[in-house]
Design a protein around this motif. Structure first.
Motif, PDB file in Angstrom:
ATOM      1  N   ALA A 204      53.571  49.458  64.952  1.00 29.52           N
ATOM      2  CA  ALA A 204      54.871  49.385  65.607  1.00 29.52           C
ATOM      3  C   ALA A 204      55.709  48.305  64.932  1.00 29.52           C
ATOM      4  CB  ALA A 204      54.680  49.079  67.089  1.00 29.52           C
ATOM      5  N   ASN A 205      57.007  48.309  65.230  1.00 31.55           N
ATOM      6  CA  ASN A 205      57.900  47.354  64.567  1.00 31.55           C
ATOM      7  C   ASN A 205      57.858  45.957  65.164  1.00 31.55           C
ATOM      8  OD1 ASN A 205      59.136  47.937  66.933  1.00 31.55           O
ATOM      9  ND2 ASN A 205      60.965  48.884  66.039  1.00 31.55           N
TER      10      ASN A 205
ATOM     11  N   ILE B 267      59.810  55.431  73.867  1.00 33.58           N
ATOM     12  CA  ILE B 267      58.833  54.431  73.401  1.00 33.58           C
ATOM     13  C   ILE B 267      58.666  54.533  71.888  1.00 33.58           C
ATOM     14  CG2 ILE B 267      56.413  53.706  73.505  1.00 33.58           C
ATOM     15  CD1 ILE B 267      56.366  54.676  76.431  1.00 33.58           C
ATOM     16  N   LYS B 270      61.813  53.347  70.061  1.00 34.79           N
ATOM     17  CA  LYS B 270      61.959  51.892  70.117  1.00 34.79           C
ATOM     18  C   LYS B 270      60.990  51.202  69.155  1.00 34.79           C
ATOM     19  CE  LYS B 270      61.303  47.931  72.992  1.00 34.79           C
ATOM     20  NZ  LYS B 270      59.979  47.428  73.223  1.00 34.79           N
ATOM     21  N   LEU B 271      59.775  51.713  69.078  1.00 31.00           N
ATOM     22  CA  LEU B 271      58.756  51.068  68.238  1.00 31.00           C
ATOM     23  C   LEU B 271      58.763  51.587  66.806  1.00 31.00           C
ATOM     24  CD1 LEU B 271      55.784  51.015  70.775  1.00 31.00           C
ATOM     25  CD2 LEU B 271      57.456  49.219  70.296  1.00 31.00           C
ATOM     26  N   GLU B 272      59.677  52.538  66.510  1.00 31.33           N
ATOM     27  CA  GLU B 272      59.755  53.162  65.182  1.00 31.33           C
ATOM     28  C   GLU B 272      58.411  53.740  64.751  1.00 31.33           C
ATOM     29  OE1 GLU B 272      62.787  51.065  62.431  1.00 31.33           O
ATOM     30  OE2 GLU B 272      62.036  49.474  63.723  1.00 31.33           O
TER      31      GLU B 272
END
Lengths: 458, 458
Positions: A204-205, B267, B270-272
């Motif tokens: 995740a980022n 989700i 948002k988390l790429e």
């Protein structure tokens, strides 16, 4: 030689100061610290010792310091050393600061004192002593001091090609060398190669609350699973094709190995261990140490590693690996095999960055440089010298020597507990002084190897 | 309620300041920073808001701040919160400093603003607003604010036993709560448990030159192999017996799960990320998230992880793991299973240190506290509230509530991108103000749940 030995003894404090002054310079190539200063120091030392201005041969990285001295024969002996050192961390484990050389209990402690500044300065000191005693040099001398050995000598292949004529010699004294616990001098005829890579992967980022771990992929778990596919608990490297190109060990190499003494008990005692890997001992242990490649984790990092509890799902993971390669293995091919293996195992998203890539090298034991070194080692070693077909360490010997047809061999001022690359690196003061004498003796012995009466080779 | 809501709106700047002032205090229990200061701040706030001096109930660790208010019925509503926060690293990823609260784009950014200071202050603000509007409290109120939640509430079991009578209530509002991307309020009826361990192992007594890797055992390789035996790439935890004691999910819990909305697309966006673990989606994904335990690597560390190349065989390796447990699993038993498993796999030399150990908890959806919370959530949620049998997170709910027969439920001021435990933790200003109103409404709704005409339960 006796006058030279006496001269060295009389000037021991000066030669020690040459070394400790040099060790005050934190010439860490990996961090680009103190590199110009180290070159400047060598410049001044050449001026002071030989009234000679060394050349600074530029590379794409740090320059190579090069100097030549003319002798009375057409034979040339070259010295390869490096003025860069390893980083000093973990800093907190040093008993005295890494770059404040400290002499205690007959030892000099400092980062780089064994690897490789002690040898570099000992060689300059030996030539200085020969000249000060009014002796004519029996052979030509070349000094090749690079600044990137500890970061994989990335620019040395390019350098060796460009300056092939300039660095040509009939034998090269390689950079390192150690004494065993029993005082025997080690003579090494080669080095392992290396592929050093950094593996990185991202999830995740951002780091996440670890409550998300049930549903969000974890890069650190993936890294663990990927590493696990590289080597098993029997120390077998699992990358397909990895062992295929290894050159068979020759009968002579095998014979050298059988004479080579690995001081098992001393090593285990010093490291406070009760066994070697896989419970090996004797010939099997030596064979693994000298003739087999490795896959080592130099470092791994992900997530929270500080004090106390932090419940986090890390967004990144990283590992640094070094493969020590043996003759026949091509680091570029190993890299391709590693990439293909990770892809095949489902780890396409792991990025590989190469930071070092070197071939292994071995010289024939009957070359002049080997013969001269063994003869000198016999004189300065209480015990029979310990001859190794190659050390388990790495250096750019292949590019600088074997690729140009130059035989090479190595001995030096370190010992079995010099802590190279580790905290409290050190050498014995007496080994350093002896090391200067041995290099002086080698210059003459090397010349003698080419005299017709002795047949040129042993 | 309308006058109370208006009062809250008129005083929003003051309530925001209560929160941002609190968030300036770096009360990181794991590092013993700012803890006394945080207790002092609460002391002053109780004095200012209620002319009330809270008790400081000592534990073997940081004290529990406790306060009581008397209402007009014999029913009691308690609030559990914590004044400690997670460490702020990785510091470099914060857009504004973690302990310098910053309001931008309608959000308040600060370490702890979502977890858990926003909720703690919102609850005090709600009671303040009720009192300032001249309303008599319909039930007794108890505040229980601990200081060790982020380090595993190590001393809360001892506290709960010692003060069982003092903290008794008819329903407990748990510490956290979030809004989904669509604005729906989440109501949670439980938490997962936890076992947090640090695994450590040592090799030689010093870091070594990695040339030694052929013959000296590597603790970091051993750690990798050991971790690999804990969980496979299918996310199955491989410790024998690990799943044995898990309580079966009831039909009602399964029904709640089917109504629970996991906003998959939001989700991932948002988390790429492009997928969840194992490509799961829908019910299977929700089931994994809510009903299944985890084994997560919070951190791993060994050797050299700085810039550039360092060829070292590290002498130590360490990993931090958290297992999120589900009802039925006993963290102490899981610890024994982990030890036995590592021993059986040949990793006796891995030391396990436990830093957190908590049981999971779930309340029945028909309890008064659950009914009241769902009713309030329906009023303040644009969408139908999102009811979860338990959140995937952890807290000491079992020890403080279920073990004492107290039902509990939770909602709060956070949202799906609050970045709890991560850089740039934040809440929406409007959610905070709404959160104050919701707590005020809950106090009255909780009381109504016990009125005979409504039958006490929904």
């Amino acid at each position: 030689m006796q006058d030279i030995e006496e001269f060295i003894e009389r000037n021991r404090e000066m030669y020690i100061k040459w070394l400790t002054d040099f060790c005050e310079i934190p010439s860490v190539a990996a961090q680009n610290r103190g590199m110009e200063e180290a070159v400047g120091y060598l410049d001044e030392l050449f001026e002071e010792a030989f009234s000679l201005k060394p050349e600074k041969l530029e590379t794409s990285g740090f320059p190579v310091v090069f100097a030549e001295m003319i002798g009375k024969s057409d034979k040339t002996l070259s010295f390869y050393n490096h003025y860069d050192v390893q980083p000093e961390d973990p800093v907190e484990l040093w008993e005295t600061p890494a770059f404040e050389p400290d002499i205690r209990n007959g030892k000099i402690f400092a980062r780089g004192v064994a690897d490789n500044k002690g040898n570099l300065i000992a060689r300059l000191a030996a030539l200085h002593a020969i000249q000060q005693c009014g002796e004519e040099l029996p052979v030509n001398i070349k000094f090749i001091f690079e600044g990137e050995e500890e970061i994989g000598s990335l620019n040395l292949p390019e350098f060796a090609k460009k300056y092939a004529d300039k660095i040509k010699s009939d034998g090269c004294v390689w950079e390192f060398g150690y004494r065993d616990a029993d005082g025997a001098v080690q003579v090494s005829l080669g080095v392992k190669g290396m592929l050093y890579v950094e593996l990185r992967l991202k999830g995740a980022n951002t780091d996440l609350h670890s409550a998300q771990a049930a549903i969000i992929e974890s890069p650190v778990w993936k890294l663990v699973w990927a590493l696990n596919t590289l080597k098993d608990a029997d120390e077998k490297i699992l990358i397909p094709g990895f062992y295929d190109d290894i050159e068979p060990v020759t009968a002579l190499e095998d014979q050298l190995l059988s004479q080579y003494r690995l001081e098992e008990e001393e090593i285990l005692k010093k490291l406070e261990l009760d066994k070697f890997v896989l419970d090996l001992e004797g010939t099997e242990l030596k064979r693994k140490h000298i003739f087999e490649p490795t896959c080592n984790i130099c470092g791994i990092s992900s997530g929270y590693t500080g004090e106390g509890t932090k419940t986090v799902l890390p967004s990144e993971a990283m590992a640094k690996l070094d493969f020590r390669l043996v003759p026949g293995q091509d680091p570029e091919k190993v890299l391709r095999q590693l990439r293909a293996h990770l892809d095949a195992q489902g780890f396409k998203d792991i990025a590989i960055q190469v930071t070092s890539s070197e071939r292994a090298a071995r010289s024939h034991p009957e070359e002049a440089i080997a013969g001269a070194m063994i003869a000198v080692a016999e004189k300065y070693s209480a015990k029979k010298p310990n001859i190794i077909p190659n050390t388990p360490g790495t250096g750019p010997m292949y590019e600088l020597c074997q690729a140009l047809g130059i035989p090479s061999a190595s001995f030096g001022v370190g010992n079995f507990q010099s802590n190279n690359h580790a905290p409290n690196e050190n050498i014995n003061v007496e080994d350093y002084i002896d090391g200067i004498k041995m290099i002086a003796a080698l210059v003459f012995e090397f010349s003698r190897q080419f005299e017709p009466s002795e047949g040129g080779v042993r």
